[in-house]
Design a protein around this motif. Structure first.
Motif, PDB file in Angstrom:
ATOM      1  N   PHE A  42       0.825  -1.227   0.000  1.00  0.00           N
ATOM      2  CA  PHE A  42       0.000   0.000   0.000  1.00  0.00           C
ATOM      3  C   PHE A  42       0.854   1.270   0.000  1.00  0.00           C
ATOM      4  N   ARG A  43       2.084   1.117  -0.474  1.00  0.00           N
ATOM      5  CA  ARG A  43       3.025   2.249  -0.484  1.00  0.00           C
ATOM      6  C   ARG A  43       2.431   3.475  -1.157  1.00  0.00           C
ATOM      7  N   GLN A  44       1.681   3.257  -2.227  1.00  0.00           N
ATOM      8  CA  GLN A  44       1.159   4.412  -2.974  1.00  0.00           C
ATOM      9  C   GLN A  44      -0.346   4.572  -2.839  1.00  0.00           C
ATOM     10  N   LYS A  89      -0.426  -9.651  -0.256  1.00  0.00           N
ATOM     11  CA  LYS A  89       0.348  -9.614  -1.516  1.00  0.00           C
ATOM     12  C   LYS A  89       1.562  -8.712  -1.384  1.00  0.00           C
ATOM     13  N   HIS A  90       2.640  -9.272  -0.845  1.00  0.00           N
ATOM     14  CA  HIS A  90       3.833  -8.432  -0.682  1.00  0.00           C
ATOM     15  C   HIS A  90       4.530  -8.242  -2.025  1.00  0.00           C
ATOM     16  N   SER A 137       4.385  -6.006   7.308  1.00  0.00           N
ATOM     17  CA  SER A 137       5.037  -5.220   6.253  1.00  0.00           C
ATOM     18  C   SER A 137       4.047  -4.251   5.622  1.00  0.00           C
ATOM     19  N   ALA A 138       2.769  -4.646   5.574  1.00  0.00           N
ATOM     20  CA  ALA A 138       1.753  -3.774   4.973  1.00  0.00           C
ATOM     21  C   ALA A 138       1.422  -2.593   5.886  1.00  0.00           C
ATOM     22  N   THR A 139       1.421  -2.796   7.210  1.00  0.00           N
ATOM     23  CA  THR A 139       1.129  -1.689   8.136  1.00  0.00           C
ATOM     24  C   THR A 139       2.369  -0.844   8.413  1.00  0.00           C
ATOM     25  N   LEU A 140       3.556  -1.378   8.076  1.00  0.00           N
ATOM     26  CA  LEU A 140       4.886  -0.842   8.431  1.00  0.00           C
ATOM     27  C   LEU A 140       5.259  -1.139   9.883  1.00  0.00           C
ATOM     28  N   PHE A 141       4.413  -1.900  10.619  1.00  0.00           N
ATOM     29  CA  PHE A 141       4.863  -2.336  11.951  1.00  0.00           C
ATOM     30  C   PHE A 141       6.116  -3.189  11.854  1.00  0.00           C
TER      31      PHE A 141
END
Ligand code: NDP
Ligand code: MG
Length: 395
Positions: free
Chosen positions: A190-192, A208-209, A222-226
């Motif tokens: 979800f970077r963008q 989906k990394h 990784s998706a939340t940035l935790f």
């Protein structure tokens, strides 16, 4: 050439699988003498066919922790790889250290929860804590590259501090030429994505990394940035450096695995293709390097490497982790425990994606951190935070 006799705790997971691949690739340097699974007995027994001398353990039974401790303290083992998801590896890790074994740590959660206890025990016993997380392994390699052949930091004066540091992994605190540790982050799927859309992302989208294939928990982290937040605290303990000197930069290609900036503004970075076999192999063969069958980088094909600042306002995990790491005491354990509960709830489709950080923020806000907490206080904060997060989520 030394052959390492390795126990893998969590041998059926994503890291466990990569570790078995490394053992097949460099059999003259790595022998697997023990393997555990939590409940996937079929996969464990299939893995055991390839490594018939390995002792096996299943940890989901009532005496699971004892089985893991037995494996972690096997007399024939000299290195224990902790690749268990979550904090279930903490007791076996401490037992391995007490038994004089080096440990290789993939399970960042145990260092976030009890980093001081683990590192203090390792220093007391004179054993190594070798980082397997790709970012920390990269920093470790950069710090190693800055050492002279005698094994001391180039700018370190000789003396008792230098002596004790040399038996462990490099220490920026005893290494005045290090200015910053720079962790790279892929930015996740979800970077963008515009902030407003984050509320409606699905489990499938979050799993989906873009660059790594990993277990479900770390993929959601990784998706939340935790994941990067946990890694900041992990770096703080592994390298004994204050949080203010640990920074994060988004690098979508995941080719530069992390960097060390020195006081002259020079930067060393470690690069490789995206495969956890690289850091696992380095932890096993450290301080040596050996040839393998892993693909080298093709720079012409790569063409470009991009970097951008993380979106701190839209992904609060990094700010929460910095606060937990700076406050210390029991707060990192609370952050980690609340996150584990919230990620499990999200994976079970019982809460929204933003509810993960909202829950962590709320539980952290209700906690009064105990400074200089020992292991008992940490374990009780961990258990309080799990109960509280469950209540907050209503699951
Ligand atoms: P997986 O979910 O793929 O594997 C987890 C492993 O731990 C499995 O062997 C599982 O057994 C076992 N396990 C699960 N729960 C428990 C428990 N309560 N007690 C004991 N064993 C348990 O995870 P990953 O391999 O992706 O991640 C493992 C650790 O490594 C995590 O801490 C993660 O953050 C870290 N890490 C992972 C990376 C990766 O690329 N995957 C990269 C960097 C760090 P079973 O199969 O029987 O369920
Ligand atoms: Mg990592």
């Amino acid at each position: 050439m030394r052959k390492r006799r390795v126990v893998i705790l969590g041998a059926t997971g994503s890291i466990g699988e990569s570790a078995r691949k490394v053992a097949r690739d460099i059999p003259e340097r790595m022998e697997i003498v023990g393997m555990s699974a939590h409940s996937n007995a079929d996969k464990l027994h299939a893995a055991a066919k390839e490594f018939p001398n390995a002792k096996l353990a299943i940890s989901s039974g009532p005496d699971g922790v004892e089985r893991l401790v037995e494996l972690a303290t096997l007399p024939e083992a000299d290195l224990v790889l902790i690749a268990i998801v979550g904090t279930g590896g903490l007791r076996p890790a401490l037992a391995a250290i007490e038994a004089g074994k080096d440990i290789a740590v993939a399970s960042k959660e145990i260092l976030v929860m009890a980093g001081e206890a683990v590192m203090t025990a390792a220093r007391r016993k004179g054993v190594k804590v070798l980082p397997v997380d790709s970012e920390h392994n990269a920093i470790f390699q950069c710090l190693e590259a800055a050492k002279d052949e005698g094994g001391r930091m180039k700018d370190e004066s000789s003396g008792p501090a230098a002596q004790s540091a040399s038996s462990l992994i490099p220490h920026p605190s005893s290494f005045p030429s290090v200015r910053r540790l720079i962790l790279t982050a892929s930015g996740g799927p979800f970077r963008q994505m515009p902030a407003a859309q984050l509320a409606s992302v699905t489990v499938e989208q979050a799993l989906k990394h873009p660059t790594w294939t990993m277990g479900a928990k770390i993929t959601i982290d990784s998706a939340t940035l935790f994941n990067k937040g946990l890694e900041m605290i992990e770096a703080r303990w592994l390298f004994d450096v204050e949080m203010a000197r640990v920074e994060v930069i988004v690098h979508p290609q995941s080719i530069v695995h992390s960097m060390v900036e020195f006081i002259d503004s020079s930067v060393l970075a470690q690069l490789s293709t995206t495969d956890m076999c690289f850091p696992i192999q380095y932890a096993v063969t450290y301080p040596e390097r050996v040839p393998n069958s892993l693909p080298p980088l093709d720079f012409a094909k790569l063409a470009r490497l991009d970097f951008e600042a993380p979106r701190l306002a839209d992904f609060p995990a990094l700010t929460l982790a910095r606060e937990a790491g700076e406050t210390g005491g029991t707060l990192p354990a609370v952050l980690n425990a609340a996150n584990e509960i919230a990620v499990a709830a999200f994976l079970a489709r019982r809460c929204s994606f933003p509810a993960i950080w909202e829950t962590v923020a709320r539980v952290m806000g209700e906690h009064r951190s105990i400074a200089g907490a020992g292991l008992d206080a940490i374990l009780s904060a961990d258990s309080w935070a799990r109960t509280r997060a469950t209540e907050v989520l209503g699951v």
